[in-house]
Design a protein around this motif. Structure first.
Motif, PDB file in Angstrom:
ATOM      1  N   LYS A 223       0.847  -1.189   0.000  1.00  0.00           N
ATOM      2  CA  LYS A 223       0.000   0.000   0.000  1.00  0.00           C
ATOM      3  C   LYS A 223       0.886   1.244   0.000  1.00  0.00           C
ATOM      4  N   GLY A 224       0.558   2.188  -0.878  1.00  0.00           N
ATOM      5  CA  GLY A 224       1.357   3.399  -0.966  1.00  0.00           C
ATOM      6  C   GLY A 224       0.531   4.650  -0.826  1.00  0.00           C
ATOM      7  N   THR A 225       1.195   5.740  -0.450  1.00  0.00           N
ATOM      8  CA  THR A 225       0.612   7.067  -0.462  1.00  0.00           C
ATOM      9  C   THR A 225       1.543   7.947  -1.291  1.00  0.00           C
ATOM     10  N   CYS A 226       1.276   9.230  -1.329  1.00  0.00           N
ATOM     11  CA  CYS A 226       2.142  10.122  -2.099  1.00  0.00           C
ATOM     12  C   CYS A 226       3.566  10.114  -1.561  1.00  0.00           C
ATOM     13  N   SER A 227       3.746   9.914  -0.259  1.00  0.00           N
ATOM     14  CA  SER A 227       5.071  10.044   0.335  1.00  0.00           C
ATOM     15  C   SER A 227       5.523   8.828   1.123  1.00  0.00           C
ATOM     16  N   GLU A 228       4.673   7.775   1.239  1.00  0.00           N
ATOM     17  CA  GLU A 228       5.049   6.630   2.063  1.00  0.00           C
ATOM     18  C   GLU A 228       4.638   5.326   1.384  1.00  0.00           C
ATOM     19  N   LEU A 229       5.443   4.285   1.625  1.00  0.00           N
ATOM     20  CA  LEU A 229       5.171   2.956   1.074  1.00  0.00           C
ATOM     21  C   LEU A 229       5.165   1.962   2.228  1.00  0.00           C
ATOM     22  N   PHE A 230       4.115   1.115   2.264  1.00  0.00           N
ATOM     23  CA  PHE A 230       3.946   0.187   3.370  1.00  0.00           C
ATOM     24  C   PHE A 230       3.811  -1.239   2.849  1.00  0.00           C
TER      25      PHE A 230
END
Length: 283
Positions: A223-230
């Motif tokens: 799962k990703g966001t604009c600034s973070e990857l999980f």
């Protein structure tokens, strides 16, 4: 006690209007499998309430994802992208390049639609092939293309039995996870003139962790966001996935090029679909 139960069952009718959406709070939308009937909106900001709506753009459509302010919708072989705040909708050509024996896995929008070259990327379940449509062009130039990537992926993982799943957006690029759960792949989408090229690069390996219990089934998710990857691992106590056993959460630290285990996710919220076909599982 009776008053508390009434509060928990509070339902607000919105008709054909959306509830007051806010970028500060994530929303979860539930709908029937066939896309008919009312949609139910839930928010963590007010978990005692849910909102019953009947949004015309959602009727008959499946909600496939949400990226950069746009909702990805599908109805059989018809796909569209819809902006719930402006009500603008872009209808894509029929997905005639999909064979009858194939089914779509997941989707990802490579960049905001106001970028020069946004691309809607689809994965095919258990098949090393992308389907994609370049957006940001006139409607008569919209078209679907197929691109096998089995040879590219084989160079990375060493065999031909792999395929990609869980595509997500992070830091301006698209990333995906190999079905073995061991490889995180960077998906470079390059638009050169009218041609779209897709190149796969190894970005990292899965995080290592010690499980306190031997669970019969575990599902890794990216799962990703604009600034973070999980990287998330959801473990279950039985194969039927009825009882949650444990959850492991890792965050990618770019400066160290490695995963770090998270104990407190703070204000982060993850919505994951554990019913998707083609997810990697192991005993």
């Amino acid at each position: 006690m009776q008053q508390q139960q009434q509060m928990e069952q509070k339902s607000i009718a919105c008709g054909n209007r959306l509830p007051c959406l806010s970028a500060n709070y994530p929303w979860l939308v539930a709908q029937n499998q066939d896309g008919t009937g009312d949609q139910t909106f839930y928010t963590l900001h007010d978990h005692l309430c849910h909102y019953k709506c009947r949004i015309p753009k959602l009727l008959g459509n499946h909600i496939r994802g949400y990226f950069h302010g746009w909702v990805i919708l599908s109805n059989n072989k018809m796909w569209s992208v819809w902006n719930p705040l402006t009500s603008k909708i872009i209808n894509l050509p029929p997905l005639i390049t999909l064979n009858n024996s194939e089914s779509i896995g997941q989707c990802c929008l490579s960049s905001p639609l106001d970028d020069p070259v946004p691309v809607l990327l689809l994965t095919i379940t258990e098949t090393p092939t992308f389907l994609f449509c370049r957006l940001g062009v006139k409607s008569d130039r919209l078209s679907w293309r197929r691109m096998p990537y089995n040879r590219q992926l084989k160079k990375i993982i060493g065999h031909y039995n792999g395929f990609l799943q869980c595509p997500t957006f992070y830091n301006g690029k698209v990333y995906a996870m190999c079905n073995d759960g061991d490889h995180v792949i960077q998906v470079d989408i390059i638009v050169n003139g009218g041609e779209v090229l897709i190149k796969l690069l190894l970005y990292g390996r899965r995080p290592t962790y010690a499980s306190r219990t031997c669970f019969p089934i575990s599902i890794p998710l990216l799962k990703g966001t604009c600034s973070e990857l999980f990287y998330i691992v959801v473990a279950f106590n039985e194969v039927t996935k009825k009882t949650l056993g444990d959850v492991y959460l890792f965050k990618w630290v770019t400066s160290r090029m490695r995963w770090e285990k998270m104990v407190d996710i703070k204000d982060a919220v993850f919505f994951v679909d554990l019913a998707l076909r083609g997810l990697y599982t192991h005993p």
